[in-house]
Design a protein around this motif. Structure first.
Motif, PDB file in Angstrom:
ATOM      1  N   LEU A 125       0.833  -1.201   0.000  1.00  0.00           N
ATOM      2  CA  LEU A 125       0.000   0.000   0.000  1.00  0.00           C
ATOM      3  C   LEU A 125       0.873   1.259   0.000  1.00  0.00           C
ATOM      4  N   ALA A 126       1.882   1.226   0.820  1.00  0.00           N
ATOM      5  CA  ALA A 126       2.784   2.374   0.886  1.00  0.00           C
ATOM      6  C   ALA A 126       3.533   2.525  -0.442  1.00  0.00           C
ATOM      7  N   GLN A 127       3.894   1.379  -1.035  1.00  0.00           N
ATOM      8  CA  GLN A 127       4.590   1.410  -2.326  1.00  0.00           C
ATOM      9  C   GLN A 127       3.688   2.040  -3.390  1.00  0.00           C
ATOM     10  N   ALA A 128       2.431   1.651  -3.433  1.00  0.00           N
ATOM     11  CA  ALA A 128       1.482   2.202  -4.405  1.00  0.00           C
ATOM     12  C   ALA A 128       1.296   3.701  -4.169  1.00  0.00           C
ATOM     13  N   LYS A 129       1.247   4.052  -2.891  1.00  0.00           N
ATOM     14  CA  LYS A 129       1.102   5.463  -2.547  1.00  0.00           C
ATOM     15  C   LYS A 129       2.301   6.268  -3.052  1.00  0.00           C
ATOM     16  N   ARG A 130       3.502   5.747  -2.868  1.00  0.00           N
ATOM     17  CA  ARG A 130       4.711   6.435  -3.343  1.00  0.00           C
ATOM     18  C   ARG A 130       4.718   6.554  -4.861  1.00  0.00           C
ATOM     19  N   GLU A 131       4.340   5.474  -5.564  1.00  0.00           N
ATOM     20  CA  GLU A 131       4.295   5.523  -7.027  1.00  0.00           C
ATOM     21  C   GLU A 131       3.264   6.543  -7.500  1.00  0.00           C
ATOM     22  N   GLY A 132       2.133   6.594  -6.808  1.00  0.00           N
ATOM     23  CA  GLY A 132       1.116   7.601  -7.145  1.00  0.00           C
ATOM     24  C   GLY A 132       1.669   9.005  -6.970  1.00  0.00           C
ATOM     25  N   LEU A 133       2.435   9.195  -5.897  1.00  0.00           N
ATOM     26  CA  LEU A 133       3.042  10.506  -5.679  1.00  0.00           C
ATOM     27  C   LEU A 133       4.090  10.822  -6.742  1.00  0.00           C
ATOM     28  N   LYS A 134       4.778   9.767  -7.222  1.00  0.00           N
ATOM     29  CA  LYS A 134       5.761   9.979  -8.290  1.00  0.00           C
ATOM     30  C   LYS A 134       5.064  10.357  -9.602  1.00  0.00           C
ATOM     31  N   ARG A 135       3.885   9.762  -9.833  1.00  0.00           N
ATOM     32  CA  ARG A 135       3.156  10.036 -11.080  1.00  0.00           C
ATOM     33  C   ARG A 135       2.562  11.436 -11.098  1.00  0.00           C
TER      34      ARG A 135
END
Length: 162
Positions: A45-55
């Motif tokens: 979940l945290a990984q997805a959140k970070r990728e979303g922030l990167k996008r």
């Protein structure tokens, strides 16, 4: 009183440093932070959140680029419209300039033809004059020869006739 409390705190801190308590406390805190970071790193979940922030920055950049391209196209259209309006405005001036240029070219051609005609006439007159001079020379030479041939020579007169 404050000085005494301050002195007591310093003394306790020095005792903890000497015994290693403070060092263990700092290490424990660092390990706890490191574990939290690793948990967040491997948490999907945290990984997805970070990728979303990167996008998000990528999407912001792409939207900015699209906006700039649209603005540039608008400016280009305005430029083309302005250019067409200027050309339309200057058409009468271009026509007048073309007429004036044609008139000037015709005048220059006329003057060039007149100069050429004058030069030909002058050359013709010079040629006639030279021919006259040559004819006069020939005539004078012929007259001179005739006068020499018709007049007795001095040598002939000095000789006795036999």
């Amino acid at each position: 009183m404050n000085k005494i409390l301050e002195f007591g705190r310093r003394a306790l801190f020095i005792a903890r440093v000497i015994t290693g308590y403070e060092e263990r406390k700092i290490r424990a805190h660092r390990l706890m932070l490191q574990k939290q970071i690793e948990e967040v790193r491997y948490d999907p979940l945290a990984q997805a959140k970070r990728e979303g922030l990167k996008r998000i920055p990528e999407q912001v950049i792409l939207s900015e680029v699209r906006r700039m391209v649209d603005e540039m196209q608008t400016v280009l259209r305005q430029f083309e419209e302005t250019e067409a309006a200027i050309e339309e405005y200057l058409k009468p001036l271009d026509k007048n300039a073309k007429i004036i240029m044609n008139m000037q070219l015709e005048k220059e051609e006329k003057s060039a033809k007149e100069m050429l005609r004058a030069m030909h006439q002058e050359a013709f007159l010079k040629k006639l004059e030279q021919e006259k001079v040559v004819d006069l020379r020939e005539l004078t030479e012929k007259n001179h020869k005739k006068s020499e041939s018709s007049a007795p020579r001095e040598d002939d007169q000095s000789r006795p006739k036999t």
